[in-house]
Design a protein around this motif. Structure first.
Motif, mmCIF file in Angstrom:
data_model
loop_
_atom_site.group_PDB
_atom_site.id
_atom_site.type_symbol
_atom_site.label_atom_id
_atom_site.label_comp_id
_atom_site.label_asym_id
_atom_site.label_seq_id
_atom_site.Cartn_x
_atom_site.Cartn_y
_atom_site.Cartn_z
ATOM 1 N N VAL A 48 0.843 -1.196 0.000
ATOM 2 C CA VAL A 48 0.000 0.000 0.000
ATOM 3 C C VAL A 48 0.877 1.244 0.000
ATOM 4 O O VAL A 48 1.860 1.329 0.732
ATOM 5 C CB VAL A 48 -0.968 0.004 1.198
ATOM 6 C CG1 VAL A 48 -1.738 1.322 1.285
ATOM 7 C CG2 VAL A 48 -1.940 -1.162 1.089
ATOM 8 N N ARG A 49 0.503 2.209 -0.856
ATOM 9 C CA ARG A 49 1.183 3.498 -0.927
ATOM 10 C C ARG A 49 0.138 4.596 -0.809
ATOM 11 O O ARG A 49 -0.943 4.496 -1.385
ATOM 12 C CB ARG A 49 1.917 3.658 -2.255
ATOM 13 C CG ARG A 49 2.780 2.513 -2.612
ATOM 14 C CD ARG A 49 3.518 2.681 -3.903
ATOM 15 N NE ARG A 49 2.829 2.511 -5.163
ATOM 16 C CZ ARG A 49 2.279 1.391 -5.600
ATOM 17 N NH1 ARG A 49 2.235 0.324 -4.830
ATOM 18 N NH2 ARG A 49 1.748 1.316 -6.798
ATOM 19 N N VAL A 50 0.518 5.639 -0.099
ATOM 20 C CA VAL A 50 -0.392 6.770 0.116
ATOM 21 C C VAL A 50 0.329 8.047 -0.303
ATOM 22 O O VAL A 50 1.498 8.246 0.029
ATOM 23 C CB VAL A 50 -0.811 6.860 1.599
ATOM 24 C CG1 VAL A 50 -1.652 8.103 1.856
ATOM 25 C CG2 VAL A 50 -1.563 5.600 2.017
ATOM 26 N N THR A 51 -0.378 8.890 -1.037
ATOM 27 C CA THR A 51 0.117 10.224 -1.359
ATOM 28 C C THR A 51 -0.798 11.228 -0.678
ATOM 29 O O THR A 51 -2.023 11.148 -0.801
ATOM 30 C CB THR A 51 0.113 10.476 -2.884
ATOM 31 O OG1 THR A 51 0.945 9.506 -3.507
ATOM 32 C CG2 THR A 51 0.622 11.863 -3.207
ATOM 33 N N LEU A 52 -0.188 12.157 0.057
ATOM 34 C CA LEU A 52 -0.924 13.177 0.799
ATOM 35 C C LEU A 52 -0.520 14.554 0.275
ATOM 36 O O LEU A 52 0.667 14.819 0.057
ATOM 37 C CB LEU A 52 -0.611 13.074 2.292
ATOM 38 C CG LEU A 52 -0.904 11.705 2.912
ATOM 39 C CD1 LEU A 52 -0.160 11.536 4.218
ATOM 40 C CD2 LEU A 52 -2.399 11.552 3.113
ATOM 41 N N TYR A 75 0.331 13.190 10.653
ATOM 42 C CA TYR A 75 0.300 12.000 11.506
ATOM 43 C C TYR A 75 -0.535 10.910 10.857
ATOM 44 O O TYR A 75 -1.581 11.186 10.275
ATOM 45 C CB TYR A 75 -0.316 12.339 12.869
ATOM 46 C CG TYR A 75 0.528 13.268 13.695
ATOM 47 C CD1 TYR A 75 1.382 12.773 14.671
ATOM 48 C CD2 TYR A 75 0.470 14.644 13.505
ATOM 49 C CE1 TYR A 75 2.162 13.625 15.437
ATOM 50 C CE2 TYR A 75 1.245 15.511 14.258
ATOM 51 C CZ TYR A 75 2.088 14.992 15.230
ATOM 52 O OH TYR A 75 2.859 15.843 15.970
ATOM 53 N N ARG A 76 -0.060 9.669 10.973
ATOM 54 C CA ARG A 76 -0.823 8.488 10.595
ATOM 55 C C ARG A 76 -1.217 7.788 11.888
ATOM 56 O O ARG A 76 -0.362 7.340 12.642
ATOM 57 C CB ARG A 76 -0.002 7.517 9.736
ATOM 58 C CG ARG A 76 -0.770 6.217 9.454
ATOM 59 C CD ARG A 76 0.056 5.027 9.012
ATOM 60 N NE ARG A 76 1.388 5.212 8.559
ATOM 61 C CZ ARG A 76 2.480 4.869 9.276
ATOM 62 N NH1 ARG A 76 2.386 4.379 10.485
ATOM 63 N NH2 ARG A 76 3.678 5.045 8.753
ATOM 64 N N ASN A 77 -2.495 7.697 12.174
ATOM 65 C CA ASN A 77 -2.970 7.041 13.403
ATOM 66 C C ASN A 77 -2.155 7.497 14.619
ATOM 67 O O ASN A 77 -1.657 6.693 15.400
ATOM 68 C CB ASN A 77 -2.912 5.518 13.264
ATOM 69 C CG ASN A 77 -3.861 5.003 12.208
ATOM 70 O OD1 ASN A 77 -4.832 5.653 11.843
ATOM 71 N ND2 ASN A 77 -3.583 3.824 11.694
ATOM 72 N N ALA A 104 3.438 14.699 0.678
ATOM 73 C CA ALA A 104 4.128 13.681 1.475
ATOM 74 C C ALA A 104 3.643 12.309 1.015
ATOM 75 O O ALA A 104 2.548 12.183 0.469
ATOM 76 C CB ALA A 104 3.834 13.874 2.959
ATOM 77 N N VAL A 105 4.470 11.306 1.235
ATOM 78 C CA VAL A 105 4.093 9.939 0.890
ATOM 79 C C VAL A 105 4.223 9.058 2.125
ATOM 80 O O VAL A 105 4.944 9.386 3.064
ATOM 81 C CB VAL A 105 4.940 9.368 -0.269
ATOM 82 C CG1 VAL A 105 4.709 10.155 -1.537
ATOM 83 C CG2 VAL A 105 6.414 9.357 0.092
ATOM 84 N N ASP A 106 3.515 7.945 2.113
ATOM 85 C CA ASP A 106 3.558 7.023 3.244
ATOM 86 C C ASP A 106 3.425 5.599 2.728
ATOM 87 O O ASP A 106 2.697 5.331 1.769
ATOM 88 C CB ASP A 106 2.420 7.345 4.230
ATOM 89 C CG ASP A 106 2.495 6.533 5.505
ATOM 90 O OD1 ASP A 106 3.621 6.217 5.956
ATOM 91 O OD2 ASP A 106 1.436 6.220 6.071
ATOM 92 N N TYR A 107 4.154 4.708 3.383
ATOM 93 C CA TYR A 107 4.033 3.271 3.171
ATOM 94 C C TYR A 107 3.539 2.692 4.495
ATOM 95 O O TYR A 107 4.336 2.297 5.344
ATOM 96 C CB TYR A 107 5.388 2.651 2.784
ATOM 97 C CG TYR A 107 5.924 3.197 1.486
ATOM 98 C CD1 TYR A 107 5.501 2.666 0.284
ATOM 99 C CD2 TYR A 107 6.830 4.250 1.470
ATOM 100 C CE1 TYR A 107 5.979 3.165 -0.922
ATOM 101 C CE2 TYR A 107 7.312 4.755 0.268
ATOM 102 C CZ TYR A 107 6.884 4.206 -0.916
ATOM 103 O OH TYR A 107 7.356 4.704 -2.104
ATOM 104 N N PRO A 108 2.227 2.671 4.702
ATOM 105 C CA PRO A 108 1.715 2.242 6.000
ATOM 106 C C PRO A 108 2.004 0.768 6.287
ATOM 107 O O PRO A 108 2.007 -0.059 5.373
ATOM 108 C CB PRO A 108 0.208 2.492 5.892
ATOM 109 C CG PRO A 108 -0.078 2.496 4.434
ATOM 110 C CD PRO A 108 1.166 2.981 3.752
#
Length: 146
Positions: A48-52, A75-77, A104-108
């Motif tokens: 999973v990849r997220v772009t914010l 913040y993530r969770n 910003a990007v995130d790899y949760p």
């Protein structure tokens, strides 16, 4: 395997610069989204990849010569995943008006993905007088290789 679209959300706190959200040695949440991940396939849980993306218009009072930083934190969770500081210009003698764009990007982690929803918030904080005008926050979650 193709990319799996999971969710896209927006949070629009203000569509106009006035009235603004005052940041006087304090902070304000100006974006809060919950990206749904319940449709992720088992083979994509770790992919999973997220772009914010965030936008904010700032007005910064520079009438007192002190540091005029405004910090943006995502913040993530409730776990900090991104932080950046806009330094402003302490040599300016008039109120500054600035447009700030953040990506910003995130790899949760899999545990967050398997919970079915990942909460992202963005906070702006200032150590002097600043005001948030129009501001928004959005996120897109996808999974898979491709």
């Amino acid at each position: 395997m193709s990319i799996q679209f999971l969710d896209m959300r927006i949070s629009e706190t203000s569509v106009m610069d006035t009235p603004g959200i005052a940041l006087v040695r304090s902070s304000a949440i100006f974006g809060d989204i919950g990206l749904q991940t319940s449709s992720v396939t088992p083979e994509n849980v770790n992919l999973v990849r997220v772009t914010l993306t965030a936008y904010a218009r700032l007005s910064i009072d520079v009438s007192v010569i002190v540091q005029n930083d405004v910090t943006f934190s995502i913040y993530r969770n409730n776990t900090l995943i991104f932080s950046t500081t806009y330094p402003g210009n302490i040599n300016n003698t008039a109120t500054q008006y600035e447009m700030v764009g953040i990506t910003a990007v995130d790899y949760p982690p899999a545990n967050d993905v398997l919970s079915g929803q990942i909460q992202y918030i963005i906070i702006a904080s200032a150590i002097r007088t600043a005001t948030l005008g129009a501001c928004s926050f959005s996120g897109i979650a996808v999974a898979g290789n491709g």
